[in-house]
Design an enzyme around this catalytic site. Structure first.
Site, PDB file in Angstrom:
ATOM      1  N   TYR A  19       7.314  -4.832  -4.244  1.00  0.00           N
ATOM      2  CA  TYR A  19       6.908  -5.584  -3.052  1.00  0.00           C
ATOM      3  C   TYR A  19       6.988  -7.091  -3.322  1.00  0.00           C
ATOM      4  O   TYR A  19       7.526  -7.861  -2.523  1.00  0.00           O
ATOM      5  CB  TYR A  19       5.490  -5.175  -2.645  1.00  0.00           C
ATOM      6  N   GLU A  41      -2.010  -5.862   7.550  1.00  0.00           N
ATOM      7  CA  GLU A  41      -2.966  -6.881   7.092  1.00  0.00           C
ATOM      8  C   GLU A  41      -4.339  -6.629   7.706  1.00  0.00           C
ATOM      9  O   GLU A  41      -5.362  -6.800   7.045  1.00  0.00           O
ATOM     10  CB  GLU A  41      -2.479  -8.299   7.429  1.00  0.00           C
ATOM     11  N   TRP A  49      -4.675  -4.942  -1.341  1.00  0.00           N
ATOM     12  CA  TRP A  49      -3.338  -4.775  -0.773  1.00  0.00           C
ATOM     13  C   TRP A  49      -2.636  -3.573  -1.406  1.00  0.00           C
ATOM     14  O   TRP A  49      -1.894  -2.870  -0.741  1.00  0.00           O
ATOM     15  CB  TRP A  49      -2.508  -6.044  -0.961  1.00  0.00           C
TER      16      TRP A  49
END
Length: 194
Positions: A19, A41, A49
């Site tokens: 990522y 988000e 995350w």
């Protein structure tokens, strides 16, 4: 890709490294991808995350590949169905916010033609190139993120506080917050986008 200097948050997790190396900070100009990041988000609020990243494919399946037109039409029955899905964050408020945000993004598209046209205005149409030497220098929010948050809220968006907006800006390349010792910092400084 071993031996490369990366932002410390990428750690040793192959999914986080991929990522970091391929997505984070790359300028986005696709409304579908913008909505995906906005939804993820919001789901991430209060969580890590990496937790959300591991559930990303489950989110794609559960949320019709992040199609805002489909999500905008979700009923209360659909919310109940999503609350039974162990592959996503089962938070009723966040799930309802996803539906609300789908409707809000469609309204923005009606007004501006593209969400892309609307959202890039907050950074003057180009990536803000920061130059942080260490992760501790990276802010949790900025003036631009606060302005974005305020405007999104007036348009009915939810889970769009300044900190979430800044994480969204970092993810979608509206700011380059790779630290200066990271190999991606210089690559993204030279990236040109419309």
């Amino acid at each position: 890709m071993t031996g490369l200097m990366r932002c410390s948050w990428a750690g040793n997790d192959p999914m986080m490294i991929a990522y970091h190396d391929k997505e984070w900070g790359v300028p986005v100009h696709n409304d579908g991808l913008f909505f995906e990041f906005l939804l993820l988000e919001g789901a991430q609020a209060g969580l890590s995350w990496s937790t959300i990243l591991k559930k990303r494919e489950n989110y794609r399946a559960a949320f019709d590949n992040f199609d805002p037109k489909k999500i905008a039409g979700y009923s209360e029955d659909k919310i109940q169905q999503l609350l039974q899905n162990p592959g996503i964050v089962r938070n009723r408020v966040k799930l309802r916010a996803a539906v609300t945000n789908a409707r809000a993004i469609l309204a923005v598209q009606d007004e501006f033609g593209l969400f892309d046209t609307y959202i890039w205005r907050f950074v003057g149409g180009k990536t803000i190139q920061n130059g942080w030497e260490c992760p501790e220098e990276v802010p949790g929010k900025t003036r631009e993120a606060e302005a974005m948050s305020k405007d999104l809220k007036t348009r009915g968006f939810q889970f769009v506080g300044p900190t979430i907006c800044y994480a969204f800006m970092q993810a979608t390349g509206m700011v380059n917050d790779h630290t200066t010792d990271c190999f991606r910092f210089h690559e993204l400084c030279s990236t040109r986008h419309p």
